[in-house]
Motif scaffolding. Structure first.
Motif, PDB file in Angstrom:
ATOM      1  N   MET A  40       0.847  -1.190   0.000  1.00 41.69           N
ATOM      2  CA  MET A  40       0.000   0.000   0.000  1.00 41.69           C
ATOM      3  C   MET A  40       0.882   1.241   0.000  1.00 41.69           C
ATOM      4  SD  MET A  40      -2.794  -1.203   2.865  1.00 41.69           S
ATOM      5  CE  MET A  40      -3.546   0.417   2.863  1.00 41.69           C
ATOM      6  N   THR A  41       0.563   2.183  -0.881  1.00 41.69           N
ATOM      7  CA  THR A  41       1.301   3.440  -0.965  1.00 41.69           C
ATOM      8  C   THR A  41       0.349   4.594  -0.678  1.00 41.69           C
ATOM      9  OG1 THR A  41       2.799   2.505  -2.618  1.00 41.69           O
ATOM     10  CG2 THR A  41       2.733   4.904  -2.422  1.00 41.69           C
ATOM     11  N   HIS A  42       0.764   5.491   0.167  1.00 36.97           N
ATOM     12  CA  HIS A  42      -0.053   6.633   0.552  1.00 36.97           C
ATOM     13  C   HIS A  42       0.658   7.919   0.116  1.00 36.97           C
ATOM     14  CE1 HIS A  42      -2.226   3.785   3.112  1.00 36.97           C
ATOM     15  NE2 HIS A  42      -1.026   3.358   3.510  1.00 36.97           N
ATOM     16  N   GLU A  43      -0.074   8.803  -0.568  1.00 35.42           N
ATOM     17  CA  GLU A  43       0.493  10.067  -1.039  1.00 35.42           C
ATOM     18  C   GLU A  43      -0.367  11.239  -0.555  1.00 35.42           C
ATOM     19  OE1 GLU A  43       3.302  10.234  -2.380  1.00 35.42           O
ATOM     20  OE2 GLU A  43       3.693   8.282  -3.315  1.00 35.42           O
ATOM     21  N   LEU A  44       0.249  12.423  -0.517  1.00 30.62           N
ATOM     22  CA  LEU A  44      -0.497  13.635  -0.185  1.00 30.62           C
ATOM     23  C   LEU A  44      -1.477  13.983  -1.309  1.00 30.62           C
ATOM     24  CD1 LEU A  44       2.385  15.902   1.189  1.00 30.62           C
ATOM     25  CD2 LEU A  44       0.705  14.607   2.524  1.00 30.62           C
ATOM     26  N   THR A  45      -2.590  14.563  -0.937  1.00 33.66           N
ATOM     27  CA  THR A  45      -3.524  15.062  -1.957  1.00 33.66           C
ATOM     28  C   THR A  45      -2.948  16.331  -2.587  1.00 33.66           C
ATOM     29  OG1 THR A  45      -4.723  16.466  -0.400  1.00 33.66           O
ATOM     30  CG2 THR A  45      -5.442  14.159  -0.584  1.00 33.66           C
ATOM     31  N   LEU A  65       5.008  21.245  -3.072  1.00 36.56           N
ATOM     32  CA  LEU A  65       6.024  20.389  -2.422  1.00 36.56           C
ATOM     33  C   LEU A  65       6.540  19.352  -3.415  1.00 36.56           C
ATOM     34  CD1 LEU A  65       4.219  19.699   0.984  1.00 36.56           C
ATOM     35  CD2 LEU A  65       5.918  21.469   0.481  1.00 36.56           C
ATOM     36  N   GLU A  66       7.810  19.027  -3.310  1.00 34.47           N
ATOM     37  CA  GLU A  66       8.422  17.991  -4.142  1.00 34.47           C
ATOM     38  C   GLU A  66       8.654  16.734  -3.297  1.00 34.47           C
ATOM     39  OE1 GLU A  66      11.956  19.394  -5.930  1.00 34.47           O
ATOM     40  OE2 GLU A  66      10.995  21.086  -6.972  1.00 34.47           O
ATOM     41  N   ARG A  67       8.433  15.591  -3.920  1.00 31.92           N
ATOM     42  CA  ARG A  67       8.649  14.311  -3.213  1.00 31.92           C
ATOM     43  C   ARG A  67      10.137  14.087  -3.019  1.00 31.92           C
ATOM     44  NH1 ARG A  67       8.434   8.535  -3.183  1.00 31.92           N
ATOM     45  NH2 ARG A  67       6.489   7.725  -2.272  1.00 31.92           N
ATOM     46  N   ILE A  68      10.578  13.941  -1.784  1.00 33.72           N
ATOM     47  CA  ILE A  68      12.018  13.797  -1.494  1.00 33.72           C
ATOM     48  C   ILE A  68      12.366  12.420  -0.936  1.00 33.72           C
ATOM     49  CG2 ILE A  68      12.326  16.278  -1.122  1.00 33.72           C
ATOM     50  CD1 ILE A  68      12.206  15.684   1.902  1.00 33.72           C
ATOM     51  N   GLY A  69      11.385  11.574  -0.765  1.00 31.33           N
ATOM     52  CA  GLY A  69      11.662  10.240  -0.208  1.00 31.33           C
ATOM     53  C   GLY A  69      10.391   9.605   0.299  1.00 31.33           C
ATOM     54  N   GLU A  70      10.545   8.680   1.218  1.00 28.86           N
ATOM     55  CA  GLU A  70       9.385   7.989   1.762  1.00 28.86           C
ATOM     56  C   GLU A  70       9.719   7.373   3.112  1.00 28.86           C
ATOM     57  OE1 GLU A  70       8.610   5.231  -1.364  1.00 28.86           O
ATOM     58  OE2 GLU A  70      10.099   3.773  -0.661  1.00 28.86           O
ATOM     59  N   GLU A  71       8.712   7.154   3.914  1.00 31.58           N
ATOM     60  CA  GLU A  71       8.829   6.432   5.176  1.00 31.58           C
ATOM     61  C   GLU A  71       8.065   5.115   5.034  1.00 31.58           C
ATOM     62  OE1 GLU A  71       7.643   8.651   8.556  1.00 31.58           O
ATOM     63  OE2 GLU A  71       9.084  10.276   8.220  1.00 31.58           O
ATOM     64  N   VAL A  72       8.734   4.042   5.427  1.00 34.85           N
ATOM     65  CA  VAL A  72       8.162   2.697   5.236  1.00 34.85           C
ATOM     66  C   VAL A  72       7.913   2.047   6.591  1.00 34.85           C
ATOM     67  CG1 VAL A  72       8.497   0.408   4.237  1.00 34.85           C
ATOM     68  CG2 VAL A  72       9.343   2.441   3.024  1.00 34.85           C
TER      69      VAL A  72
END
Length: 417
Positions: free
Chosen positions: A1-6, A19-26
């Motif tokens: 499952m992947t969750h992104e900002l609206t 905002l630019e995507r700079i990474g992710e927390e898993v």
């Protein structure tokens, strides 16, 4: 499952820029797929010649139970759930019903009984290996069989446990018998020669005498007598159990040596026992005899010491061979496994059911002690035994001849939904 900002959330709260995507927390969680039944559909091609004189149909592999809807992996699952996980057939029936399947417990029981003949050739080879080695461990546990000829439903029969085989080919055999008599024990040990590790029950005496076996009595049984005394004494009565406490101290020394010796080669273990255990035993027995001769008044302690002295030679026989265990705990573990499952299924309806149960226990426990995933191993052998065309093929399915990798590979080839 992947969750992104609206889209709205991707605006900077400070300046309003995107905002630019700079990474992710898993993060991870453990999920489960509940037990699922599915249909395995076999299609056999049919071929014919234009001359209309010849027609052939492809042959499908033989199944464990001819004409049955039970696949090898379903049968393996029923076996493991009942005898390994303690899930009786009536509960398995309810689980199947939740999935909309009608699998009455009577049908499941017939399937298990039918599997005994399938597993018999493998059991026979395992028994041959048991008789080919000179160390055997034996114990028994009770089983209630409701429909034995000439006996009340409340009568108790026995599941006998035989454990042996060389270190690289460990064997566990479980056998259903109506009796715990000496003749019954001899019938199971009639071809065995060597060391017999067991408790001091008299039903082994005929086997010992007729086959000139060397008895190695279980020190856990002797030690347990002293430990039980200390458990029953209240604080103000502890002084009465001084002899039991002293005996436990001797046993602690002996078992500490076994802990030191467990990873040694048999010859080095024998040397260590001769150097350290034998002197402790000499002091232990000498002390016990003096206590008895002195007229100890505490009757439970006197009985425990008398048991020790009556069996002093056979309790020390493990010191004669570095391969021998100090106790019969390995057989007792099998008996405990059976007892835990038996608390749930309570009884066998017929002797045929009890016999099949013993057969299945033999394969499950032998698979386990040889390091296998018991479900996958049982699924594989139930698939291959009906198609084994030679003794060599059957021998290749023995639990020590199949590696876990081979079992996993063959199991992975099974049809899946």
């Amino acid at each position: 499952m992947t969750h992104e900002l609206t889209d709205e959330q991707r605006e900077c709260d400070h300046c309003g820029n995107p905002l630019e995507r700079i990474g992710e927390e898993v993060s991870e969680q453990l999920g489960i797929i509940p037990q699922k039944h599915y249909v395995i559909r076999s299609v056999r091609g049919k071929y014919a010649c234009s001359c209309k004189q010849c027609m052939k149909t492809a042959v499908a592999p033989r199944q464990p139970l001819l004409g049955s809807q039970a696949s090898p992996n379903l049968l393996a699952n029923i076996m493991v759930q009942k005898f390994h996980d303690g899930l009786p057939l009536y509960r398995q029936e309810k689980i199947a019903a939740r999935a909309g399947l009608d699998l009455p417990r009577t049908k499941l029981a017939r399937w298990l009984i039918g599997c005994e003949a399938v597993l018999q050739p493998l059991y026979n080879l395992m028994q041959d290996e048991f008789f080919n080695y000179d160390i055997a461990l034996s114990d028994d546990t009770t089983i209630q069989v409701l429909k034995e000829d000439g006996r009340a439903p409340s009568s108790k029969s026995a599941l006998w446990i035989r454990r042996g085989g060389p270190p690289d080919k460990p064997v566990i055999l479980v056998d259903y018998r109506r009796s715990k008599s000496g003749e019954t024990a001899y019938g199971l040990l009639d071809q065995f020669k060597g060391y017999l590790v067991c408790d001091a029950a008299t039903n082994f005496n005929k086997s010992v005498q007729r086959n000139q076996l060397t008895l190695v009595h279980c020190n856990d049984h002797a030690r347990r007598r002293f430990a039980e005394i200390l458990k029953t004494l209240k604080s103000k009565e502890k002084a009465r159990g001084w002899a039991a406490s002293k005996a436990i101290d001797y046993y602690k020394q002996l078992y500490r040596i076994e802990s030191q010796a467990k990873d040694l080669e048999p010859q080095k273990r024998l040397t260590l026992r001769q150097q350290k255990s034998v002197p402790i035993w000499d002091a232990f027995i000498d002390w016990a005899q003096k206590v008895i001769d002195g007229g100890i008044g505490h009757s439970p302690s006197r009985r425990a010491l008398s048991y020790l002295l009556n069996h002093k030679e056979t309790l020390q026989n493990y010191c004669k061979d570095g391969r021998l265990p100090i106790s019969n705990i390995q057989s007792e573990h099998v008996a405990k496994t059976i007892a835990l499952a038996r608390k749930n299924f309570l009884f066998a309806d017929t002797p045929a059911g009890a016999s099949a149960s013993a057969m299945i226990y033999s394969l499950l426990e032998s698979a386990k002690v040889n390091g296998h995933n018991v479900y996958r191993y049982m699924a594989v052998i139930l698939s291959e035994l009906p198609n084994a065309a030679s003794l060599e093929h059957i021998e290749s399915l023995l639990p020590w001849n199949l590696t876990t990798e081979q079992v996993n590979d063959r199991y992975a080839a099974f049809p899946t939904p």
